[in-house]
Design an enzyme around this catalytic site. Structure first.
Site: not given
Ligand code: NDP
Length: 444
Positions: A124, A164
């Site tokens: 990571k 991510d």
């Molecule tokens: P994005 O950046 O596309 O979206 C993240 C979302 O989560 C946004 O809506 C963001 O809101 C919200 N968010 C982030 N930090 C916080 C926080 N501290 N409190 C509340 N909301 C929060 O990321 P992904 O969709 O790619 O990733 C989401 C999750 O999935 C993560 O845990 C990631 O590790 C996991 N994941 C992702 C993969 C992928 O292929 N993308 C694969 C496997 C796991 P805001 O815009 O306000 O920050």
């Protein structure tokens, strides 16, 4: 060494790294019995070796903003374990990024990647850079500076980063552009690429789809399905968006989306034009979720998370530790009986205990969200072959992989005829393959 001696030793060795300790504790709780029963693993001291990354890179990322000011961030890559394949895992750009968070994510990634059945090790990386409010030009310069150091450590047979939180298609483009320029070759050292330059169809959808496929397989064990179910989703980024799309396709009603500022609740269901609106809002206009409430006249809850909304199925797709013990109690009390984690470690240990005690269908992130990295593995395969598969082909592989992950969890996590502990199952299944590989490879 007893389990508690081991965990105490971990705490001393990793001060100020609570997320990392939390992730290790969860795995150790599940696998310790297997470890103790296996003298070969103990002789190879697998447990103490597996919790130390192979290599940790920390570097300076200087860049210049549009106002001409010089800025600097910390860049990281945690190359955790490459026993079963090249290091593989995403990059996160978020102000909360630190070593504890990246070590927890890298550690989880080892077992997740093992569960996919594909040959990928765990890693990571990322930076404490906040993409919010930055212009495309600033994002590009940051990505170029980040890659100017990272490029010498990665490669298709060495370490293959992906996206991510905060790293989507735009960022992967800028990162890959700089990589290609510095290496002077089109080598597939990143996944999540655009389809025009080596990306795989279905990769953007894969994590969200995979999470829903996992929930679908869990529901099927009770002759149940998504049809007619109310589904609460957190987040509104990549994973949340495509999890919602698949839920809608399977006949469920998605009633919430959130971001770090609050959540929207639309009891009529977020689908069709409303889902398109969210895609445009988040991916093109890069706006806030509360704008949806204004557009469609539904409620917006500032500073809150959606777990108070009654539902049958919850898909946390935002970030770590977003479901507390109290949130979990509320979900169960309101009738939720399926939780599949799209995000990494979104449930606190207290929440996991609540779900286990209530014996609901609960899939931990390392199983439920493994569809993303699995499809990254498929992207790598297509790159090595010099081919592009159709949507149907990639989705077909993804669907089968999720069922294989589900079945491994059942194999190792069945407690009795009526209950499967998917946390235990995922941890043991993921651990066994890596531990056996580490034994085979000798003391390296
Ligand atoms: P994005 O950046 O596309 O979206 C993240 C979302 O989560 C946004 O809506 C963001 O809101 C919200 N968010 C982030 N930090 C916080 C926080 N501290 N409190 C509340 N909301 C929060 O990321 P992904 O969709 O790619 O990733 C989401 C999750 O999935 C993560 O845990 C990631 O590790 C996991 N994941 C992702 C993969 C992928 O292929 N993308 C694969 C496997 C796991 P805001 O815009 O306000 O920050």
């Amino acid at each position: 060494m007893t389990k508690s001696e081991f965990m105490n030793h971990m705490a001393v060795q990793n001060p100020s790294q609570p997320e990392f300790i939390q992730a290790v504790r969860e795995v150790v709780d599940s696998v310790w019995e297997v470890y103790e029963a296996n003298p070969v693993f103990q002789a190879a001291n697998i447990m103490e070796r597996i919790v130390i990354p192979e290599r940790l890179l920390v570097f300076r990322v200087p860049w210049v903003n549009d106002a001409g000011e010089v800025k600097v961030n910390r860049g990281y890559r945690v190359e955790f374990n490459n026993a079963i394949g090249p290091f593989k895992g995403g990059l996160r750009f978020h102000p909360s990024v630190n070593l504890s968070i990246l070590k927890f994510l890298g550690f989880e990634q080892i077992f997740k990647n093992s569960l996919t059945t594909l040959p990928m090790g765990g890693a990571k990386g990322g930076a404490d850079f906040d993409p919010k409010g930055k212009t495309d030009n600033e994002i590009m310069h940051f990505c170029q500076s980040f890659m100017s150091e990272l490029f010498r450590h990665i490669g298709p047979r060495t370490d293959v980063p992906a996206g991510d939180i905060g790293v989507g298609g735009r960022e992967i483009g800028y990162l890959y552009g700089q990589f290609k320029r510095l290496k002077n070759e089109h080598t597939a050292a990143l996944t999540g690429k655009g389809v025009q330059w080596g990306g795989s169809l279905i990769r953007p959808e894969a994590t969200g789809y995979g999470t829903v496929y996992m929930a679908e397989d869990m529901l099927a064990t009770r002759n149940d399905s998504f049809e007619g179910k109310t589904v609460v989703i957190s987040g509104s980024g990549n994973v949340a968006q495509y999890a919602a799309q698949k839920v809608i396709e399977l006949g469920g009603t998605v009633v919430t989306f959130s971001d770090s500022a609050g959540y929207i609740y639309d009891p009529d269901g977020i689908k069709g034009e409303k889902w398109d609106y969210i895609m445009d809002l988040k991916n093109n206009r890069r706006g806030r979720i509360k704008e949806y409430a204004k557009e469609y006249g539904c409620k917006y809850y500032e500073g809150k998370r959606p777990w108070e909304v009654p539902c049958e199925i919850a898909l946390p797709c935002a970030t770590q530790n977003e479901i507390t013990g109290d949130d979990a109690k509320m979900l169960v009390k309101n009738g939720c009986y399926v939780v599949a984690e799209g995000a990494n470690m979104p449930s606190t240990p207290e929440a996991v205990e609540v779900f286990k005690k209530a014996k609901i269908l609960f899939a931990p992130g390392k199983a439920a969200n493994a569809g993303g990295v699995a499809t990254s593995g498929l992207e790598m395969t297509q790159n090595f072959m010099g081919m592009s598969w159709s949507r149907e082909e990639v989705n077909g592989h993804l669907r089968k992989i999720m069922t294989k992950i589900h079945d491994q969890c059942v194999e190792y996590g069945r407690i009795n005829d009526n209950y499967v502990d998917y946390v235990k199952g995922a941890n043991i299944a993921g651990f066994m393959k890596v531990a056996i590989a580490m034994v085979d490879l000798g003391v390296v």
